[in-house]
Enzyme design. Structure first.
Site, mmCIF file in Angstrom:
data_model
loop_
_atom_site.group_PDB
_atom_site.id
_atom_site.type_symbol
_atom_site.label_atom_id
_atom_site.label_comp_id
_atom_site.label_asym_id
_atom_site.label_seq_id
_atom_site.Cartn_x
_atom_site.Cartn_y
_atom_site.Cartn_z
ATOM 1 N N HIS A 116 0.821 -1.205 0.000
ATOM 2 C CA HIS A 116 0.000 0.000 0.000
ATOM 3 C C HIS A 116 0.857 1.259 0.000
ATOM 4 O O HIS A 116 1.994 1.263 0.474
ATOM 5 C CB HIS A 116 -0.941 0.003 1.191
ATOM 6 N N GLU A 127 0.695 3.941 1.777
ATOM 7 C CA GLU A 127 1.097 4.385 3.107
ATOM 8 C C GLU A 127 2.354 3.639 3.562
ATOM 9 O O GLU A 127 3.307 4.234 4.062
ATOM 10 C CB GLU A 127 -0.025 4.135 4.135
ATOM 11 N N CYS A 155 -6.145 0.538 5.563
ATOM 12 C CA CYS A 155 -6.552 -0.771 6.069
ATOM 13 C C CYS A 155 -6.031 -0.939 7.501
ATOM 14 O O CYS A 155 -5.227 -0.132 7.987
ATOM 15 C CB CYS A 155 -6.017 -1.876 5.162
ATOM 16 N N CYS A 170 -2.169 -1.064 7.687
ATOM 17 C CA CYS A 170 -1.554 0.255 7.480
ATOM 18 C C CYS A 170 -1.816 1.176 8.657
ATOM 19 O O CYS A 170 -0.945 1.969 9.029
ATOM 20 C CB CYS A 170 -2.047 0.879 6.174
#
Length: 167
Positions: free
Chosen positions: A79, A81, A117, A120
């Protein structure tokens, strides 16, 4: 000419970063900023040197019929992030007390509200980032306060303990 606010400016940078994403479903970009200076950035895509969905021309999550926000075990992507945090670490840059700007869009260019999520969220808590500024699907700007996530994680854990004890 209207000069963009700092939040608008850094969200536009995150939008540009998202254009590097290798996902065939959605594009996300993250920019980590402290005191008006960009410290790191990241987009969603496969780990370094790993072939990605763009190269293969097919999404495993689509093949499996996995919904958005699910099927992470099928996806080779990291991801945005997480990539921004990892890129800061690789460069030896401290991100303590910083702000992350997060932008998401679908492949038609429509804004997708960037909601980190669970994994993250935990990375963001541990990284020392203070808040996340993101573009909402209606075009407005939203903010996640990491302190609230810490509280929510603790309350959720307590609820799970209580449910387990009641069984």
């Amino acid at each position: 000419m209207k000069r963009p606010s700092m939040d608008e400016y850094f969200l536009e940078l995150a939008k540009v970063v998202s254009l590097r994403a290798t996902c065939l479903r959605r594009r996300f970009g993250a920019v980590i900023v402290k005191d008006g200076v960009v410290l790191s950035s990241g987009y969603n895509g496969a780990a370094r040197k790993v072939k990605d969905c763009l190269e293969f021309g097919i999404c495993l999550k689509d093949l499996a019929g996995a919904p958005h926000g699910g099927g992470y075990d099928l996806c080779p992507a990291v991801h945005a992030e997480a990539n921004a945090i990892v890129n800061a670490a690789r460069a030896g840059v401290s991100i303590l007390g910083s702000t992350m700007y997060l932008y998401g869009q679908d492949l038609q260019g429509n804004v997708v509200e960037a909601t980190p999520c669970t994994f993250c969220r935990r990375l963001l808590i541990n990284s020392g980032i203070d808040k996340i500024i993101y573009k909402k699907s209606d075009g407005s700007v939203g903010c996640y306060d990491i302190k609230e996530w810490i509280r929510d994680e603790s309350l959720d854990y307590q609820r799970k303990i209580q449910l387990h004890r009641e069984k």
